[in-house]
Write a protein that holds these residues in place. Sequence first.
Motif, PDB file in Angstrom:
ATOM      1  N   VAL A  13       0.833  -1.189   0.000  1.00 41.68           N
ATOM      2  CA  VAL A  13       0.000   0.000   0.000  1.00 41.68           C
ATOM      3  C   VAL A  13       0.876   1.251   0.000  1.00 41.68           C
ATOM      4  O   VAL A  13       1.990   1.239   0.534  1.00 41.68           O
ATOM      5  N   PHE A  14       0.378   2.293  -0.640  1.00 47.47           N
ATOM      6  CA  PHE A  14       1.103   3.558  -0.751  1.00 47.47           C
ATOM      7  C   PHE A  14       0.257   4.693  -0.209  1.00 47.47           C
ATOM      8  O   PHE A  14      -0.925   4.790  -0.539  1.00 47.47           O
ATOM      9  N   GLY A  15       0.879   5.512   0.608  1.00 50.84           N
ATOM     10  CA  GLY A  15       0.193   6.689   1.115  1.00 50.84           C
ATOM     11  C   GLY A  15       1.111   7.889   0.989  1.00 50.84           C
ATOM     12  O   GLY A  15       2.288   7.741   0.691  1.00 50.84           O
ATOM     13  N   GLU A  16       0.568   9.080   1.216  1.00 49.75           N
ATOM     14  CA  GLU A  16       1.456  10.232   1.185  1.00 49.75           C
ATOM     15  C   GLU A  16       1.384  11.006   2.488  1.00 49.75           C
ATOM     16  O   GLU A  16       0.356  11.034   3.164  1.00 49.75           O
ATOM     17  N   VAL A  17       2.493  11.614   2.818  1.00 50.42           N
ATOM     18  CA  VAL A  17       2.636  12.340   4.068  1.00 50.42           C
ATOM     19  C   VAL A  17       3.613  13.487   3.806  1.00 50.42           C
ATOM     20  O   VAL A  17       4.602  13.297   3.085  1.00 50.42           O
ATOM     21  N   PRO A  18       3.330  14.688   4.324  1.00 52.43           N
ATOM     22  CA  PRO A  18       4.276  15.786   4.098  1.00 52.43           C
ATOM     23  C   PRO A  18       5.661  15.400   4.621  1.00 52.43           C
ATOM     24  O   PRO A  18       5.764  14.763   5.672  1.00 52.43           O
ATOM     25  N   ALA A  19       6.713  15.779   3.892  1.00 53.27           N
ATOM     26  CA  ALA A  19       8.075  15.432   4.283  1.00 53.27           C
ATOM     27  C   ALA A  19       8.307  15.842   5.739  1.00 53.27           C
ATOM     28  O   ALA A  19       8.016  16.978   6.130  1.00 53.27           O
ATOM     29  N   GLY A  20       8.770  14.901   6.541  1.00 51.31           N
ATOM     30  CA  GLY A  20       9.086  15.188   7.945  1.00 51.31           C
ATOM     31  C   GLY A  20       7.914  15.055   8.899  1.00 51.31           C
ATOM     32  O   GLY A  20       8.099  15.145  10.116  1.00 51.31           O
ATOM     33  N   ALA A  24       5.713  12.363   9.094  1.00 50.62           N
ATOM     34  CA  ALA A  24       5.279  10.994   9.401  1.00 50.62           C
ATOM     35  C   ALA A  24       5.403  10.700  10.889  1.00 50.62           C
ATOM     36  O   ALA A  24       6.364  11.122  11.536  1.00 50.62           O
ATOM     37  N   LEU A  25       4.428   9.992  11.440  1.00 50.38           N
ATOM     38  CA  LEU A  25       4.511   9.495  12.812  1.00 50.38           C
ATOM     39  C   LEU A  25       5.485   8.318  12.815  1.00 50.38           C
ATOM     40  O   LEU A  25       5.343   7.402  12.019  1.00 50.38           O
ATOM     41  N   LEU A  26       6.457   8.358  13.712  1.00 50.20           N
ATOM     42  CA  LEU A  26       7.454   7.292  13.771  1.00 50.20           C
ATOM     43  C   LEU A  26       7.346   6.559  15.103  1.00 50.20           C
ATOM     44  O   LEU A  26       6.645   6.978  16.011  1.00 50.20           O
ATOM     45  N   ARG A  27       8.079   5.445  15.185  1.00 50.99           N
ATOM     46  CA  ARG A  27       8.105   4.691  16.439  1.00 50.99           C
ATOM     47  C   ARG A  27       9.096   5.308  17.434  1.00 50.99           C
ATOM     48  O   ARG A  27       9.062   4.982  18.619  1.00 50.99           O
ATOM     49  N   SER A  28       9.954   6.139  16.934  1.00 55.36           N
ATOM     50  CA  SER A  28      11.130   6.542  17.715  1.00 55.36           C
ATOM     51  C   SER A  28      10.964   7.825  18.511  1.00 55.36           C
ATOM     52  O   SER A  28      11.908   8.293  19.134  1.00 55.36           O
ATOM     53  N   GLY A  29       9.755   8.418  18.518  1.00 54.48           N
ATOM     54  CA  GLY A  29       9.634   9.752  19.117  1.00 54.48           C
ATOM     55  C   GLY A  29       9.113   9.808  20.544  1.00 54.48           C
ATOM     56  O   GLY A  29       8.951  10.902  21.109  1.00 54.48           O
ATOM     57  N   ALA A  30       8.846   8.663  21.197  1.00 56.70           N
ATOM     58  CA  ALA A  30       8.281   8.693  22.559  1.00 56.70           C
ATOM     59  C   ALA A  30       9.308   9.232  23.553  1.00 56.70           C
ATOM     60  O   ALA A  30      10.486   8.879  23.494  1.00 56.70           O
ATOM     61  N   ARG A  31       8.850  10.080  24.481  1.00 65.34           N
ATOM     62  CA  ARG A  31       9.761  10.686  25.464  1.00 65.34           C
ATOM     63  C   ARG A  31       9.273  10.398  26.877  1.00 65.34           C
ATOM     64  O   ARG A  31       8.071  10.248  27.108  1.00 65.34           O
ATOM     65  N   VAL A  32      10.200  10.351  27.813  1.00 67.25           N
ATOM     66  CA  VAL A  32       9.859  10.077  29.209  1.00 67.25           C
ATOM     67  C   VAL A  32       8.811  11.087  29.675  1.00 67.25           C
ATOM     68  O   VAL A  32       8.942  12.287  29.424  1.00 67.25           O
ATOM     69  N   GLY A  33       7.763  10.588  30.320  1.00 64.48           N
ATOM     70  CA  GLY A  33       6.681  11.449  30.790  1.00 64.48           C
ATOM     71  C   GLY A  33       5.490  11.488  29.847  1.00 64.48           C
ATOM     72  O   GLY A  33       4.403  11.930  30.240  1.00 64.48           O
TER      73      GLY A  33
END
Lengths: 324, 324
Positions: free
Chosen positions: B129-136, B138-147
Amino acid sequence: MGEFDLIARYFTRPAKRAALGVGDDCALLAPAPGMQLAVSSDMLVEGRHFLSTVEPARLGHKALAVNLSDLAACGAKPLAFTLALSMPSVDEPWLAGFSRGLLALADEYACELIGGDTTRGPLNICITVFGEVPAGAALLRSGARVGDDIWVSGTLGDARLALEAFRGTLSLPAPMLKQARLRMEQPTPRVALGLALRGVATAAIDVSDGLLGDLVHVLLASRVGARIDADAVTDLVAARRMPSNAESGLALETFRTCALSGGDDYELAFTARPTARDAVEQVSLASHTVVTRIGTVEAEPGVRVVDAHGTPLTQRFPSFDHFG
Amino acid sequence: MGEFDLIARYFTRPAKRAALGVGDDCALLAPAPGMQLAVSSDMLVEGRHFLSTVEPARLGHKALAVNLSDLAACGAKPLAFTLALSMPSVDEPWLAGFSRGLLALADEYACELIGGDTTRGPLNICITVFGEVPAGAALLRSGARVGDDIWVSGTLGDARLALEAFRGTLSLPAPMLKQARLRMEQPTPRVALGLALRGVATAAIDVSDGLLGDLVHVLLASRVGARIDADAVTDLVAARRMPSNAESGLALETFRTCALSGGDDYELAFTARPTARDAVEQVSLASHTVVTRIGTVEAEPGVRVVDAHGTPLTQRFPSFDHFG
């Protein structure tokens, strides 16, 4: 070994061009401005597209090669691919060989593995490949015009000879079998040729189900017909030109059938104006790929396969149908 | 019916957004300027991802839904997909149902079928499947922060309840089975939620292999840990809130296990700053999708599943592994 370990060990490599590599929910791809993305998907099933006896590294090569061949037929430059793989069990030696063959070909074409899926199930390999092509420059099936030459790259029919030898319907001297088997198991995608044909070819297709059957797709899309020189095509069977063919005892008709409708060739068939013959020769030289003129586009629908005297052959050439 | 007739009859529709539709060597896609293309591939195998008894239309729906769910988890807008299909034989009633369910969901999300492959072989469905998202963006797995708060959409565990009922390991009153089966066979991809979470969520993933197992991917990618409220999660099993649950005799532990590690939910799990709670509520309203806060991101690696008193549960929650 679980699904995630398997992906990590055999298929994860650092992302290069893709914004993200294997491991997020999606891979992200950004074609350069003015570029269209060419997309193609091929599914390979044991017994249909490869024999259970194939070396895993060769199968890895072939699984990607047949997809790169679709990009070549569009004149698209390989960028990336996804791999979905179903396997009866986690067989590490098999996976090591498969990924080695797959990634070696991927490296050769700078085509990056950016994602995919693995699961347990009957062996099935599904690759979706992405290439880029300037907007409006893709080679299509629909551009052939009456009077165009019809060309084909490389050799034809050897893969089918090998398949028939494995099926036991014919026997090949060892050197011929070795050569033919290599064509069946490790086809060469004609990527450089496809790129060089942009602006030169009027239509193109890759020969995967047999020359005549695939050519018909071009003719229908272009609303034209064709005359094909049976001898020129039959001469393209590489195994036929080997010294050991003298002891093969194979009839001319066998070679002709394999060349015209064998399947699994992954050559490019394309059309070009007769005024572009010099350009086609230049393309051939520049891409280090032999091309042979095998016929002419005609207004009358259908395909006429003719002998050296221009007499139509009465032999039937069914195309390879994956549901046949 | 041969391969090409089959494609023509069941899967060919006029191309809309894609420059070319089904039928050339490649499909061509042109993301809008400034857009990245999000790509995901999922392979569905009988017995692993669906039961042989599933209605073909529901299977068509599910095959695309699980792929749309990956786009949702990236915050990408669906554009197009390819379908590769291997089938033991050409079963026209099955194909009619499958393509009806598939294309109905595709239409709902304006996601165009642009190409693919069909072949004979054990039943296997591979969609890219193909979707589009504005450059930068996209929701990633790597962005969770403490709290960060940890949230999940919709309901959890019902698909696994249905699976266990079909396996015979538990029995469900008819209304519960009907509801749970619908969740197993016709999951709702959370596309609108994923789009609305751009700029609000710090990380996201879709819950396909079980909440805890999928959450671990986020935690590892973000180099953090988490505390999860077992009761809040267990309350998300829809079947548990049905009146007929009174006669099910199922233990709390069964619902808890299905909710925390059941698999096949296709909900979104995501993280967001505690200061974004109002924003998350707005997103939930705008996307008509219930979301529930189920935990907190912590610095200590690993997942701590706690009861109402904050006491860690000792129960183990293995994730669903497609090679397990």
